[in-house]
Design a protein around this motif. Sequence first.
Motif, PDB file in Angstrom:
ATOM      1  N   PRO A  94      29.381  14.213  38.200  1.00  0.00           N
ATOM      2  CA  PRO A  94      29.622  12.890  37.281  1.00  0.00           C
ATOM      3  C   PRO A  94      30.279  12.857  35.811  1.00  0.00           C
ATOM      4  N   ASP A  95      31.177  13.729  35.691  1.00  0.00           N
ATOM      5  CA  ASP A  95      31.988  13.984  34.616  1.00  0.00           C
ATOM      6  C   ASP A  95      33.547  13.510  35.377  1.00  0.00           C
ATOM      7  N   ASP A 256      18.611   4.616  45.641  1.00  0.00           N
ATOM      8  CA  ASP A 256      18.052   4.688  44.136  1.00  0.00           C
ATOM      9  C   ASP A 256      17.183   3.578  43.950  1.00  0.00           C
ATOM     10  N   ALA A 260      14.694   4.980  41.108  1.00  0.00           N
ATOM     11  CA  ALA A 260      15.034   4.583  40.148  1.00  0.00           C
ATOM     12  C   ALA A 260      13.675   3.818  38.780  1.00  0.00           C
ATOM     13  N   TRP A 401      25.342  20.218  37.974  1.00  0.00           N
ATOM     14  CA  TRP A 401      24.484  20.236  36.805  1.00  0.00           C
ATOM     15  C   TRP A 401      23.310  22.743  37.013  1.00  0.00           C
ATOM     16  N   GLN A 459      17.077  18.681  34.877  1.00  0.00           N
ATOM     17  CA  GLN A 459      16.719  18.287  33.430  1.00  0.00           C
ATOM     18  C   GLN A 459      15.790  18.999  32.811  1.00  0.00           C
ATOM     19  N   HIS A 463      16.060  21.597  29.246  1.00  0.00           N
ATOM     20  CA  HIS A 463      15.638  20.643  28.189  1.00  0.00           C
ATOM     21  C   HIS A 463      14.775  21.703  27.421  1.00  0.00           C
TER      22      HIS A 463
ATOM     23  N   LYS B   2      19.038  14.451  23.993  1.00  0.00           N
ATOM     24  CA  LYS B   2      18.977  15.812  25.084  1.00  0.00           C
ATOM     25  C   LYS B   2      20.012  14.991  26.300  1.00  0.00           C
ATOM     26  N   VAL B   3      20.339  16.295  27.234  1.00  0.00           N
ATOM     27  CA  VAL B   3      21.296  15.815  28.452  1.00  0.00           C
ATOM     28  C   VAL B   3      20.463  15.167  29.553  1.00  0.00           C
ATOM     29  N   ARG B   4      21.270  14.207  29.440  1.00  0.00           N
ATOM     30  CA  ARG B   4      20.979  12.844  30.816  1.00  0.00           C
ATOM     31  C   ARG B   4      21.202  13.611  31.702  1.00  0.00           C
ATOM     32  N   VAL B   5      20.276  13.249  32.900  1.00  0.00           N
ATOM     33  CA  VAL B   5      20.903  14.315  34.243  1.00  0.00           C
ATOM     34  C   VAL B   5      20.816  12.975  35.029  1.00  0.00           C
ATOM     35  N   MET B   6      19.466  12.306  35.272  1.00  0.00           N
ATOM     36  CA  MET B   6      18.929  11.851  36.300  1.00  0.00           C
ATOM     37  C   MET B   6      19.808   9.773  35.870  1.00  0.00           C
ATOM     38  N   GLY B   8      19.192   7.517  37.651  1.00  0.00           N
ATOM     39  CA  GLY B   8      19.249   6.650  39.271  1.00  0.00           C
ATOM     40  C   GLY B   8      19.833   4.847  38.949  1.00  0.00           C
ATOM     41  N   ARG B 119      30.504  10.613  28.874  1.00  0.00           N
ATOM     42  CA  ARG B 119      30.872  10.080  30.636  1.00  0.00           C
ATOM     43  C   ARG B 119      31.684  11.429  31.517  1.00  0.00           C
TER      44      ARG B 119
END
Lengths: 468, 272
Positions: A94-95, A256, A260, A401, A459, A463, B2-6, B8, B119
């Motif tokens: 993701p990064d 997806d 979503a 993650w 996630q 949290h 907060k951290v965002r993982v999703m 979509g 990102r």
Amino acid sequence: MSTSTDHGRPDPEASTLALTRDGRPVSDRGDTVCVVGAGASGLTAIKNLREHGFGVDCYERETGVGGAWNWRHDRSPVYASTHLISSRPFTQFPDFPMPDDWPDYPHHSQLLSYFERYADHFDLRGHIWFGTEVVRVEPVAGDRWDVTTRSTGGYGPERTSRYAAVVIANGHNWSPKLPRYEGLEEFRGEVMHASSYKDPAQLRGKRVLVVGAGNTGCDVAVEAAQQASRCWHSTRRGYWYAPKYVLGRPADQVNDALLALRVPLRVRQWLYHWTLRLTVGDLTRFGLPKPDHRVYETHPIANSQLVYYVGHGEIAPVPDVARFHPYAVELSDGREIDPDLVVFATGYLPRFEFLDPAVLGDEAGQGRPKLWLNAFVPGRPTLAVAGLVQPDSGIFPLSHWQTVLFARLLRLRVTRPDRADAFAARVTAKAGERYAGPVKDSSRHWFEVGHADYLRAVQRALHDLEEK
Amino acid sequence: MKVRVMRGREWARPVRPVRREVLGAAPEVEQGRPPLLFVPGFGHGAWAFAEHWLGHAASRGFPAYALSLRGHGDSGPAPEATLRAYAHDVTQVAAGLPRQAVLVGHGAGALVVAHALARYPARAAVLVAPVLGGWATFGAALRSNPVGTLPAVFGGPLRLHRRQLFSRELPEAEARRYADRLGRAGRRAQWQLLTGRAAEPAVGDPPVLVLGSPDDRVVPATALTRAARRYGSAPLLFPGMGHDMMLDARWREPVDAILDWLAKDPAPTGRP
């Protein structure tokens, strides 16, 4: 930053502080974390642990990074034509995005160059001990770990180092699973597991039977259709073969878009059946068995070409193999076929040969660890498994993650022990949780996850771990 | 936040690739310094940094690169570009550099960098005269240049006057030449300056430096202070300079300050 990752490991004599149970010297690596394997999951573990301020020693049995995706490695399962089955947005870290001018489904050599660039970009190679395999990982007092290593191949002496935590990222696609068949020993033709299939030239001009309808089995069947003189494709049941593109877009991106919008599974299944009807239609008319399950209930098979070649008569779908004869193969419907090459694309099993199965909660030694989030071990707050997931998308974002969560957990063990304890309690309470809808039983279905369900769970865990 | 993982929606609709202009200057001797990636603000292209800053950073041992956001400079056209597409351009170029990069954003480019930081784990980030959006920025722009600002509300171009961008020390001819090279950002991106969501927290806790000029007629000093406070510091000020610090007469001072800060190897924030 701790100095524990400085290279030139301290002289064992000088730093020996303790002895293992059987009395060998241990060099204490302080707060350093050990990562087993420098494949995709191992690399992201190193990067994320470093980013959170930890020193890291990674042991890699091969001489390069990339694990399974490095075709030079003897445990690599990739073959010349391997392409991704999930499109780029679901496969990249993701990064650290993949170049946007790459194809939607990159080739395995591109993926290797991506991992090599990841390693160089974040300067990870200096933390990896190449050509070193892990022989034993043993828990010791204080939630610490003794890791015993030696040169790959068993040369040289073993050395044991003590670590504050361990991330196991040894991959799960290298130990072939071979089913037992009656008469297989007498069979005079050639038999191979898909792990030793590398190049379509191995199929050229032969009469080939491909067993198994995983993504690899379908790829091999398609190549046999192109190269071999005959191709039979044996499957245990009927499957849904998802095309790689639908509605003008990569299929997983369309899926997806629906996820979503939180479109329920039933509706997505209905939409899927409907789009399939618009293209290939009823598969049983080609002689393929009717699926005994609804779509999304087995690991997805993304292959646009299989059905195409079945429709062209280049692949003959056949049922399960019943037994082998010296010059023929008997099928479960009584038919006999006479291949001269059998490729078993029957998959792989996860193996942790350096670890007592009981440590991962697998008391019976069945090869099914009992974990939370497929990563965290009840009663072992400083151990994590990275990448032990079989998602309906790319694995690498999930590994990313997992290791971010583990790095933050390790940091909180120092700064906020109460939160780390609460996390440990959740691990124990929720171990064995599943992140997929109903999945057909197979020897790997237990680590099948839906990427959306799984990432939402991670996630939530992040949290819960950090909420003020 | 907060951290965002999703993500979509973003996975389902990847940003379209576009040709990107990247200019660079390499130091004569590789000294193991992190590469710098300069991100110009709206209307500007990579040329704005190629003028002085790239060469100067390279002469001090830092490999330096500048990109043109899509629709700017020699990058491919993108009239419907959004902030997300701009941030995508930055992360793409940053991830393509050989080592972990320092992101330097100027003007609205600083907002793009702030989004890109969520990102891409940058080595460090520098926000130069940052325009982080919101109605206060709009008010300030409206007061100092109503004619140039108002059309942007209706999707027209945002025009900045050369007296907003440069101090009086810069010769008139040069100021005019630079002002003539200015382009425009996509209208959707311009609207997002007002209505867009705040950037998500940066990944990897990079150290962030904010600098600007109290005499900037685009970014008021209060906005500088606010921006710096978000990253837990105070702004570094260069009185007497205009908004375009990389082109103004005394361009050398801010870039030297950035390089001095980086040479000291600032520690990541939030580490134990």
